[in-house]
Structures are given as structure tokens and as C-alpha cells.
Design an enzyme around this catalytic site. Structure first.
Site, short mmCIF file in Angstrom:
data_model
loop_
_atom_site.label_atom_id
_atom_site.label_comp_id
_atom_site.label_asym_id
_atom_site.label_seq_id
_atom_site.Cartn_x
_atom_site.Cartn_y
_atom_site.Cartn_z
N ASP A 25 0.76 -1.14 -0.09
CA ASP A 25 0.01 0.03 0.04
C ASP A 25 0.86 1.33 -0.09
O ASP A 25 0.35 2.35 0.69
CB ASP A 25 -1.05 -0.19 1.39
CG ASP A 25 -2.06 -1.03 1.20
OD1 ASP A 25 -1.88 -1.80 0.35
OD2 ASP A 25 -2.82 -1.02 2.11
N GLU A 73 -4.55 -0.83 -1.21
CA GLU A 73 -6.00 -0.78 -0.78
C GLU A 73 -7.01 0.09 -1.49
O GLU A 73 -6.63 1.27 -1.89
CB GLU A 73 -5.69 -0.44 0.73
CG GLU A 73 -7.39 -0.56 1.36
CD GLU A 73 -7.21 -0.16 3.03
OE1 GLU A 73 -6.08 0.13 3.43
OE2 GLU A 73 -8.52 0.21 3.50
N LYS A 130 -6.91 -4.77 -3.08
CA LYS A 130 -7.49 -5.43 -2.03
C LYS A 130 -8.53 -4.49 -1.25
O LYS A 130 -8.03 -3.42 -0.86
CB LYS A 130 -6.17 -6.00 -1.01
CG LYS A 130 -5.38 -4.80 -0.41
CD LYS A 130 -4.35 -5.32 0.46
CE LYS A 130 -3.42 -4.20 1.41
NZ LYS A 130 -4.34 -3.67 2.35
N LYS A 133 -7.98 -4.71 5.07
CA LYS A 133 -6.58 -4.41 5.51
C LYS A 133 -5.58 -5.55 5.12
O LYS A 133 -4.50 -5.23 4.83
CB LYS A 133 -6.68 -4.19 7.04
CG LYS A 133 -7.60 -3.02 7.24
CD LYS A 133 -7.39 -1.76 6.60
CE LYS A 133 -8.38 -0.66 7.07
NZ LYS A 133 -8.38 0.52 5.97
N VAL A 158 3.20 0.31 4.13
CA VAL A 158 2.44 0.98 5.27
C VAL A 158 0.99 0.68 5.52
O VAL A 158 0.60 -0.15 4.51
CB VAL A 158 2.22 2.41 4.75
CG1 VAL A 158 3.70 3.28 4.85
CG2 VAL A 158 1.52 2.83 3.63
N THR A 159 0.38 0.92 6.55
CA THR A 159 0.80 1.34 7.83
C THR A 159 1.48 0.17 8.70
O THR A 159 0.58 -1.10 8.49
CB THR A 159 -0.02 2.20 8.88
OG1 THR A 159 -1.25 1.44 8.96
CG2 THR A 159 -0.38 3.53 7.84
N CYS A 163 -2.21 -2.56 7.78
CA CYS A 163 -2.40 -3.19 6.86
C CYS A 163 -0.98 -4.19 6.65
O CYS A 163 -1.28 -5.61 6.16
CB CYS A 163 -2.53 -2.57 5.31
SG CYS A 163 -4.10 -1.98 5.04
N GLN A 203 7.76 -13.95 21.79
CA GLN A 203 7.73 -15.30 21.76
C GLN A 203 8.24 -16.05 20.67
O GLN A 203 7.53 -17.19 20.11
CB GLN A 203 6.05 -15.76 21.98
CG GLN A 203 5.22 -14.97 23.04
CD GLN A 203 3.75 -15.28 23.04
OE1 GLN A 203 3.35 -16.23 23.12
NE2 GLN A 203 3.10 -14.08 22.33
C1 C5J Z 1 -3.24 0.79 5.34
C2 C5J Z 1 -4.87 1.92 6.67
N1 C5J Z 1 -2.58 0.63 4.26
N2 C5J Z 1 -4.28 2.45 7.43
N3 C5J Z 1 -4.54 1.23 5.64
O1 C5J Z 1 -2.60 0.54 6.54
O2 C5J Z 1 -6.09 2.18 6.44
#
Ligand code: C5J
Length: 221
Positions: A25, A73, A130, A133, A158-159, A163, A203
């Protein structure tokens, strides 16, 4: 051939023949003023700051001849793949599908949905659109990775806590070993980025590994 990439919480063992890069993204809608991220009140500068590092990581994978896959996205123009619960979320004046300074927000084909020019996909590099997320939700990503014979992924983009983390968790559940490039991922909230890096590696790599870009490319070269 097995290589060991210095990583947290311990070295990431990889057969480079099964390793690909997934860039999540890196779109104008998240990185630029006037896009979706900014419409939610976020400062986009921390996201823009990683563009040179993502570019370096991309160049490294391309030079090694390893597959690079990009995600975006975004939604269909008729929003038929945008659940009302997603569109109605928040208190922002501009919602998904509304027209903003970068065109209709998070809609495929609009200027805002494009990957920033510095990181533009090369011809032949798959781009997965997509609606969610996580990049596996309602997409052909799993089939694509299988067709490419990939079993391990380096993730960037990101972020970090939305996502990227959703996708890393989905990939982990599907049996892919995941390594997140620490300096090639960003959040509007630096503390959420740090928390994500800590929680995925906790872990003994419950979700996966993390390593800086130089360590990843250094080991692969
Ligand atoms: C992504 C969002 N790409 N933060 N989307 O992280 O809405």
C-alpha cells in the site's frame, strides 16, 4: 541453499529461491496530503520518509531476480466491495468513494489509489488490489504466491500496525515465514510501529522476524 539473515528475535533462515518481496500500500492515498490518511487527520510525513528505503529494498530484490509483489488498498468504483461498516467508519467529512483532492478516495483507478511514482511497479510485477486491510482477504494473493513457488516473504510498506501487520498475520497463518523490514515500514503513530515490531517478534517469532533493509540485502547478496 540456506542463508541466515541477521534478524530479531533470531536469524531468519531462508532459501532465497522461495523468497519474495511484498510491498504493502505505498499509495498516494496514504502518503500524500489530500488522500485517505490525511482525511483522517494524519500527518503523512513519517510515511513519505521511508520511500528511499523501500526503493532501495525494491532495487535489491529486482537485482537479485527475486519476485516483487505490490498491493493497493482500494475499491471498485461502485463500492460493491466496500462493506458499509468500513465506509461509515469515522467522523471525517470525506469518506471512501467521495471526491477529494486526489480523486475519489480509495477507489481503483483514481490518482490517489496509485503507488507513488518513485516505487511504481515495473512491467510484469503483480499488483494486488485489496478491499481489506489484510492482503489475503478477498484477493488471489495466496494462489499467486503458490504459483510463484514462494514460501517466505519480506514485507515492507504502510501502515505497520494496520495493513502490514494484518497481512503478516494472515501470511503466517497460511504457512509463510515472514520477515518485516524495520526501516521500510512506517505508521502515522511511531509508537504503534514500535509496538508492532515488538509484538510480531515476541515469543520467539510468534508472527515472524524483523531486520533492517541493509541486513536483509547484505545477507542475500
Ligand atoms: C493501510 C490503513 N494500508 N491504515 N491502511 O494500513 O487504513
Amino acid at each position: 541453499m540456506t542463508l541466515r539473515i541477521p534478524a530479531a528475535p533470531y536469524p531468519f533462515a531462508t532459501d532465497p529461491a522461495t523468497l519474495g518481496l511484498l510491498v504493502i500500500d505505498m499509495q498516494r492515498d496514504f502518503l500524500e496530503p489530500g488522500g485517505f490518511g490525511a482525511s483522517l487527520g494524519n500527518d503523512t510525513r513519517p510515511l513519505r520518509a521511508i520511500v528511499p528505503t523501500v526503493r532501495y529494498l525494491l532495487a535489491g530484490f529486482r537485482a537479485l531476480g527475486r519476485p516483487v509483489i505490490h498491493t493497493r488498498e482500494c475499491h471498485r468504483a461502485d463500492l460493491s466491495d466496500c462493506p458499509p461498516a468500513k465506509r461509515e467508519r469515522g467522523r471525517s467529512r470525506l469518506r471512501i468513494g467521495d471526491r477529494g483532492p486526489l480523486g475519489r478516495i480509495l477507489v481503483a483507478g483514481e490518482p490517489g489509489s496509485a503507488i507513488v511514482p518513485e516505487l511504481a511497479p515495473r512491467p510484469g510485477e503483480p499488483v494486488i488490489d485489496k478491499p481489506g486491510k489484510g492482503a489475503f482477504c478477498r484477493t488471489g494473493l495466496d494462489n499467486l504466491l503458490r504459483d510463484l513457488r514462494l514460501r517466505q516473504l519480506v514485507l515492507a510498506g504502510v501502515t505497520t500496525e494496520v495493513c502490514v501487520q494484518s497481512t503478516m498475520r494472515e501470511a503466517n497463518d497460511r504457512g509463510y515465514a515472514c520477515l518485516l523490514a524495520t526501516d521500510a515500514t512506517a505508521s502515522y503513530f511511531p509508537e504503534f510501529r514500535a509496538a508492532t515490531l515488538a509484538m510480531v517478534t515476541a515469543q520467539d517469532a510468534i508472527i515472524g522476524w524483523t531486520a533492517p533493509t541493509a541486513a536483509i540485502l547484505g545477507a542475500l547478496r
